[in-house]
Design an enzyme around this catalytic site. Structure first.
Site, short mmCIF file in Angstrom:
data_model
loop_
_atom_site.label_atom_id
_atom_site.label_comp_id
_atom_site.label_asym_id
_atom_site.label_seq_id
_atom_site.Cartn_x
_atom_site.Cartn_y
_atom_site.Cartn_z
N LYS A 63 0.82 -1.22 0.00
CA LYS A 63 0.00 0.00 0.00
C LYS A 63 0.85 1.27 0.00
CE LYS A 63 -0.79 0.50 4.98
NZ LYS A 63 -0.05 1.76 5.12
N THR A 64 1.98 1.25 0.72
CA THR A 64 2.85 2.43 0.72
C THR A 64 3.38 2.69 -0.68
OG1 THR A 64 3.49 2.01 3.02
CG2 THR A 64 4.91 3.48 1.73
N ASP A 109 -3.93 7.66 4.55
CA ASP A 109 -3.49 6.30 4.84
C ASP A 109 -4.18 5.78 6.10
OD1 ASP A 109 -2.07 3.96 4.57
OD2 ASP A 109 -0.18 4.77 5.34
N GLU A 110 -4.23 4.45 6.24
CA GLU A 110 -4.77 3.77 7.44
C GLU A 110 -6.15 4.31 7.81
OE1 GLU A 110 -3.35 1.23 8.43
OE2 GLU A 110 -1.18 1.37 8.32
N GLN A 132 -7.68 -4.99 9.59
CA GLN A 132 -6.60 -4.49 10.42
C GLN A 132 -7.04 -3.31 11.30
OE1 GLN A 132 -2.45 -4.69 8.68
NE2 GLN A 132 -3.61 -4.77 6.76
N ARG A 140 2.19 -10.53 10.38
CA ARG A 140 3.52 -9.93 10.55
C ARG A 140 4.61 -10.91 10.11
NH1 ARG A 140 1.96 -5.71 9.68
NH2 ARG A 140 0.03 -6.86 9.35
#
Length: 590
Positions: free
Chosen positions: A34-35, A216-217, A247, A554
């Site tokens: 995504k970044t 973002d997020e 998330q 993770r």
């Protein structure tokens, strides 16, 4: 140049990057890049669509993320955007520039946590209120501000037992802040929303300045942050929000998972893009994660896939007790340390109190470790407070312990001093655990903490865990000697850590956004994960499942899950029951 920008992206990423004329939601699964997509979208806007970089606004959730974005954008485009930063830093910027329109001085002061606590202590003292802690009151005020609720509307929304008391305290708190030309952290967004709502010309000014907005997020936004996004982007609609329902793990601090869906309604018609190709984990880890998260019914779920290797099986280890679980982790680390660096391993747990047994096992076997976002168990504030009471009882000349207790409050110190002879006498007959309870009863120490505050609740869990240790050493001298030995091992371990990075220890919440080749998730039991406070709440239960999902994703190559049949935690021995999140797996290996 257009081809150059898009050619290295997968098909889903290309679609998300190249759609720039209108609102869009990018549902980006864990490890889906995504970044990278955000950076490429900025590049696409500037290079292919000739958008002025100064008209692009990018909102992130942490200063660290903002710094990384700025660096990568500058490296790729050799330019700076109109603004890259957090919601709070953006709000602070606007308030500085437009302070006069909202009755603020341009040189207003931002109160940090310590400033707020000090102010609230003063207010509660002046009003003679003793039944609420400053932390409890500030937590409730923060909740109100995150919902854009001012004091005059407070009672229309909150109706619990404390509401009528708190509305007056909230009003006085706001009046005092204004007198000092100050704002608190939550005001940076609340007052910015108020500024733009009450001043159409100011809103129009920033609407025209920032014609393209990226956030973002977005699953972590609260009501106030959503309102600010809507105000800034409604005129042109060129707003891209990135997030993942699975998330969303911060409802306890006001995050509203529904904001992702709400955005598609408020910015209709809105394009939705799905990033499901994962570049981090093996397929077995992704399949395991999906098997867990698919039980959630309240939100869309992405089914991640990868072109990476299938990967290794995921062992689910059933330990006899918490010490056996710690030994298992040590054993697996020892097997892998020649191939995987310590810093590439992580142990994740639901609560901070769980770190104690892992820390002690690592110290015993000489495994270096680094606590991320936390403090070593015996150095935590509340643990040191309790130890100071005990040390002063045993040694009246312990000036460090005395000074620490005095700092907890004059009244609390006087209560302890008055009861000192009786407590010292009882210390000969009571067990360490009973003596701790007696100190709490005589001094009112536990009233420092509120069950309604997440941080306070964590501190209370640490105190209970200290009692778990104390129960193994009935005589207080033996207990304090054991603590001193562990503290000495801390010091030796610190010397090693100066030369070598260690295994990362952290809570599941702290692990979000990180990745490691080797991950252990411990204590996957009913009452721990899911947490006992969530078991009877369907909404919170789904969030606990999302938290487990975040931990699983993770892991890049190796994932270990463990639970114990018996566990001594929070001062009592209990029978462990495997978490419902593992109920579909009976084999012990997934």
């Amino acid at each position: 140049m257009k081809v150059d920008i898009l050619q290295s992206l997968n098909s889903g990423q290309k679609e998300a990057v190249s759609y720039v004329d209108g609102p869009s939601v990018i549902l980006a699964g864990a490890g889906s890049g995504k970044t990278r997509v955000l950076i490429y979208k900025v590049a696409y806007l500037i290079t292919c669509k000739k958008v002025d970089p100064s008209s692009i606004l990018m909102i992130t959730f942490t200063n660290k993320a903002a710094g990384e974005m700025k660096k990568r954008i500058n490296n790729n485009q050799k330019t700076n955007l109109g603004y890259v930063g957090t919601f709070h830093s953006f709000g602070a910027l606007l308030l500085r520039k437009e302070a006069e329109y909202i009755g603020l001085e341009k040189d207003y002061v931002i109160y940090d946590d310590d400033d707020q606590v000090s102010l609230m202590k003063s207010i509660l003292k002046d009003k003679g209120i003793k039944k609420y802690t400053p932390y409890f009151v500030l937590n409730r005020i923060s909740m109100a501000k995150n919902m854009l609720i001012k004091p005059d509307k407070y009672l229309k929304v909150f109706s619990d037992y404390s509401a009528r008391d708190l509305v007056d305290i909230y009003a006085l708190y706001e009046k005092t802040l204004a007198t000092h030309h100050a704002v608190d952290f939550d005001d940076l967004i609340m007052k910015t929303v108020l500024l733009l709502t009450k001043n159409p010309s100011i809103l129009n000014k920033y609407n025209n300045r920032f014609t393209h907005i990226l956030v973002d997020e977005f699953q972590d936004t609260n009501y106030a942050q959503y309102a600010l996004t809507k105000l800034l982007g409604k005129k042109y609609g060129n707003v891209t929000v990135v997030g993942d329902f699975s998330q969303s793990i911060y409802s306890w601090r006001g995050a509203e998972i529904g904001n992702l869906q709400k955005f598609t309604d408020d910015f209709s018609p809105c394009r939705v893009f799905y990033l499901e190709q994962n570049y981090r984990s093996s397929q077995k880890i992704l399949d395991f994660a999906y098997k867990v998260i698919q039980k959630n019914e309240s939100h869309p779920i992405l089914k991640l896939y990868t072109k990476n290797i299938v990967g290794e099986d995921i062992p689910i280890y059933e330990a006899y007790d918490e010490e056996g679980e710690a030994s298992y982790i040590v054993s697996e680390i020892e097997k892998s340390k020649e191939k995987i660096a310590y810093k590439s391993m992580a142990v994740l747990y639901r609560t901070n109190a769980q770190s104690r047994i892992i820390e002690e096992a690592f110290l015993q076997y000489g495994i270096p470790y680094v606590l991320i976002g936390g403090v070593r168990f015996y150095e935590r504030r509340e643990v040191k407070d309790v130890l100071s009471y005990l040390r002063l009882l045993i040694n009246p000349s312990n000036d460090l312990a005395r000074d620490r207790i005095i700092k907890l409050g004059k009244k609390r110190w006087e209560l302890f001093r008055i009861q000192y002879p009786a407590l010292q006498k009882k210390a000969q007959n009571l067990t360490t655990s009973e003596l701790i309870d007696q100190i709490f009863e005589e001094t009112g120490y536990l009233t420092l903490y509120s069950l309604d505050n997440e941080e306070d609740y964590s501190r209370l869990e640490n105190i209970k865990e200290l009692k778990s240790v104390a129960s193994r050493y009935p005589h207080v001298l033996d207990f304090l000697q054991q603590v001193a030995l562990v503290e000495s091992e801390y010091s030796e371990g610190e010397k090693k850590r100066k030369h070598k990075d260690g295994v990362r220890l952290m809570t599941l919440h702290q692990a979000k956004g990180l990745e490691f080749p080797m991950v252990f998730i411990v204590g996957v039991e009913e009452g721990i994960l899911p947490h006992v406070r969530a078991i009877d709440d369907p909404f919170q239960l789904e969030e606990e499942r999302r938290l487990f999902y975040v931990g699983i994703t993770r892991a890049k190559d190796k994932l270990y899950i463990s639970f114990a049949r018996r566990r001594f935690l929070y001062g009592r021995r209990g029978e462990g029951l495997k978490s419902r999140f593992l109920e579909d797996n009976e084999s012990g290996i997934w």
